[in-house]
Design an enzyme around this catalytic site. Structure first.
Site: not given
Ligand code: BGC
Length: 748
Positions: A268-272
């Site tokens: 995942s993108d960070w916090g996605g």
């Protein structure tokens, strides 16, 4: 390594993990034996996992790491940004740097610059070199490269990507991937997909038709996966089809894992990640960056409460979801670890080596694009006095810009590069304008004090005065890595140069005939002074060796051969993305996963970059354009056969001669036009390119062999690539606006 606990799992395993040679080959468990096939190792390791171990593997344990299986001696996954250098070590649970003193690295040129080299070999060198730095720092995954298409010139992250054309980006990304992964370090190709702007990136729902998706926004990712064999991919922040990319059924399940057969890990993108069930069913394999305010001490806002942590386990225990998807995730993560951290044959790597500095300098110099050179102002000839004007001549650009911010061991500024090249000359610097005086990112500081007390008028007057008697005046300006410039999280707010730079350039142009404007940016900018300035150079964020690379080109030590990876339109109104609907989108009344949603419609369709400008005009400098200190002559292109069979190929050959006085390289481009089509097709599309180095007077035949795929469009109804029978035109060109010759052939 805890050898005592390993003893519980078998003597041989303990021996291997503790570094002693095993007695007999057969004593080694299959998963630890790298003589065994990868899939056998994956299956063996997988068969030993408990539910808790699988759950632990699919989410982060710190800002940039996730657990392996300590009980089995399977190491953790460690990620690092990416994509231009290895990020400084950060605190366990924070973005701030940890303050190590041995994590200063080589900053390589930004990827917009790499794309401007149009050189596949340099892309491989880049990947190999940055991969060595990642390996040295013991990273499993490098968070890059980025291949989102340059849709319009305001995207704050265009500097991290490879330009406006899917073929160029696809060709350039593959060697980068191969180079990195030859070190046993995985790439993480990002940001999959449709993340073409920063404003509202967490809430933007892209509405795009299938043809545009397949023809423009997916090919570079597909090339990275299928040709480059990328081991991981990063799911983007935004939404598509009303689902977050991190839990997107169409893009992740159907296309990436299904149609493309991707067997690696989606991170995942960070916090996605925004939900448990949908992500568990269709989403990422590994969840990173969801918010925490603590570690794993308790369950409140800790890593245990990530969507793919305890909530996932509970959903399984309650029967809301089965274990099939979790098992597949665990296998993919094991596969990643075997390919990387548990590859005993991978090289050791190195950091800030002379080879890496040389690579950065060479790639940088080859990336610089000479846009204008009236009267042969460049290369500079035996200057006695050089005036350098502009903040970008001294400002460190490796710090800032978002997650690609670096802690470089060395950054040679343009001013220092010019001084080093001309030790005999008097080199004077004048500020010219005040841009961004900040110089800190996540605790990494440039240490520069760029405060200034003079007024804008005085700065200009001082620069003009200093121009008196100078053999050359070099203005070094452009954008920088501050918010709303070339920087993550926000986009640019204007197409024109910021900080009143146009006025400085105009004043200098009136004062000298030897003005060279160097624009440092990752995006096109307006150049209202274009007619008044004799020499214009498009430079990039070139990292550690930035100043040397620039001086190499200004002096003629390196003959410029960079070509634009994107179009520079005359004005913002000329670019294809101009309505609110297209960008930044329209706020919807409803929410998804508790978040507001903006609908962003890609109504320009496939007409992105030169595909748009070819039909609508408004070009200042075209895609694929770049001058040299020599000249090239193209002969008549010829074709080996008049018609292509369904499963055949044709080869187009063009003779190119260096007709000037110095050695140089030309980027020979092949575009294809479908002369008569049942659908609206671009005027032409790039389907081949070659960079050819020629001595003065030397002539070479440049050949391109293309197959049916180069003739095809994506038929959304059939959900297939279709090449229609009939006449096609092969166009040999030196840019999207500089056609050198055409030949026609028929698809039978
Ligand atoms: C960026 C990614 C980056 C990640 C980790 C995100 O905000 O979009 O490109 O790799 O942070 O730093």
């Amino acid at each position: 390594m805890n050898c005592k606990s390993l003893l519980l799992t078998g003597l041989a395993l303990a021996a291997v993990a503790c570094g002693q040679p095993p007695q007999k080959t057969s004593d080694i468990p299959v998963y630890l034996d790298d003589a065994q096939p990868l899939e056998a190792r994956v299956e063996d390791a997988f068969s030993r996992l408990t539910l808790d171990e699988k759950i632990a593997m699919v989410h982060a344990q710190s800002k940039f790491s996730s657990p392996g299986v300590p009980r089995l001696g399977i190491p953790e996954v460690w990620c690092t940004d990416g994509p231009h250098g290895i990020r400084a070590e950060v605190l366990w649970d924070e973005w701030d740097q940890a303050g190590w003193t041995n994590d200063s690295i080589t900053a390589f040129p930004a990827l917009s610059g790499l794309a401007a080299t149009w050189d596949r070999e340099l892309s491989h060198l880049y990947g190999k070199s940055i991969g060595e730095e990642a390996r040295y720092r013991n990273k499993t995954v490098l968070l890059g490269p980025g291949v989102n298409i340059y849709r319009f010139p305001l995207n704050g992250r265009n500097f991290e990507y490879m330009g406006e054309d899917p073929y160029l980006a696809g060709e350039m990304v593959v060697p980068y991937v191969e180079g990195v992964q030859s070190n046993g370090v995985a790439v993480c190709v990002k940001h999959f997909a449709l993340n073409n702007s920063e404003v509202n990136r967490h809430v933007a729902n892209t509405i795009v038709d299938d043809r545009t998706l397949y023809e423009i926004y997916l090919p570079a990712f597909k090339a990275a996966v299928q040709k480059g064999h990328a081991w991981s991919v990063m799911a983007a922040y935004n939404l598509y089809n009303n689902q977050y990319l991190c839990s997107n059924e169409v893009l992740l399940d159907k296309i990436l894992r299904g149609e493309w057969g991707f067997d690696g890990v989606v991170i995942s993108d960070w916090g996605g990640v925004h939900n448990t069930l949908q992500t568990a069913k269709h989403g990422v394999d590994l969840e990173y960056g969801s918010w925490t305010d603590g570690l794993t001490m308790g369950k409140t806002n800790a890593y245990d409460s990530y969507y793919l942590a305890e909530p996932y386990k509970e959903a399984i225990q309650k029967g809301e979801i089965g274990t099939e998807e979790l098992d597949a995730r665990a296998k993919r993560i094991l596969r990643l670890i075997f390919r990387t951290a548990m590859n005993r044959n991978r090289p050791f790597g190195s950091q800030t080596s002379p080879e890496h500095y040389a690579a950065a300098r060479k790639i940088g110099a080859e990336s610089i694009v000479l846009l204008k050179n009236d009267g042969g102002v460049l290369p500079m000839k035996a200057p006695k006095k050089i005036l350098v004007v502009g903040e970008n001549a001294v400002k460190m650009m490796t710090v800032g810009g978002g997650s690609s911010s670096l802690k470089a061991k060395l950054e040679v500024s343009p001013l220092d590069g010019i001084k080093a090249r001309y030790p005999e000359a008097e080199v004077v610097w004048e500020r010219g304008y005040v841009g961004d005086t900040g110089g800190e990112y996540n605790g990494v500081s440039t240490g520069q004090d760029l405060r200034e007390s003079r007024s804008a008028e005085t700065l200009i007057a001082d620069a003009v005065k200093a121009a008196e008697g100078a053999d050359y005046v070099i203005f070094v300006g452009g954008l920088n890595k501050a918010d709303r410039q070339d920087s993550e999280g926000l986009d640019r707010v204007q197409y024109g140069l910021p900080y009143g730079q146009d006025a400085v350039i105009e004043a200098l142009a009136a004062a000298t005939e030897k003005l060279i404007v160097v624009n440092i940016s990752g995006n096109a900018v307006a150049m209202p002074w274009v007619e008044k300035v004799p020499a214009i150079v498009q430079d990039w964020y070139l990292g550690t060796q930035a100043g040397h690379s620039l001086a190499d080109v200004l002096s003629g030590d390196v003959n410029p051969s960079g070509h634009l990876p994107f179009t520079i339109p005359v004005s913002y109104a000329d670019n294809p993305v101009r309505t609110e609907k297209q960008y930044p989108g329209i706020l919807r009344g409803s929410t998804i996963d508790g978040m507001p949603v903006m609908d962003m419609e890609y109504t320009e369709g496939i007409f992105v970059g030169y595909r748009w400008y070819d039909k609508n005009g408004g070009v200042l400098f075209p895609f694929g354009y770049g001058l040299s200190y020599t000249t090239f002559e193209f002969g008549e292109p010829r074709i080996d056969r008049k018609s292509m069979k369904e499963n055949g190929t044709v080869t187009v050959t063009v003779p190119v001669t260096n007709t000037g006085a110095v050695a140089g390289s030309e980027v020979v481009q092949l575009y294809i036009a479908d002369v008569e089509a049942s659908v609206d097709r671009p005027v032409k599309e790039l389907k081949g390119f070659a960079k050819v180095a020629l001595e003065p007077g030397q002539k070479a035949d440049v050949s391109f062999t293309i197959g049916k795929d180069a003739l095809s469009f994506f038929d959304a109804e059939k959900h297939a690539w279709v090449a229609e029978k009939g006449i096609f035109r092969a166009i040999v060109a030196a840019s999207a606006a500089d056609v050198k010759g055409t030949v026609e052939f028929e698809l039978k």
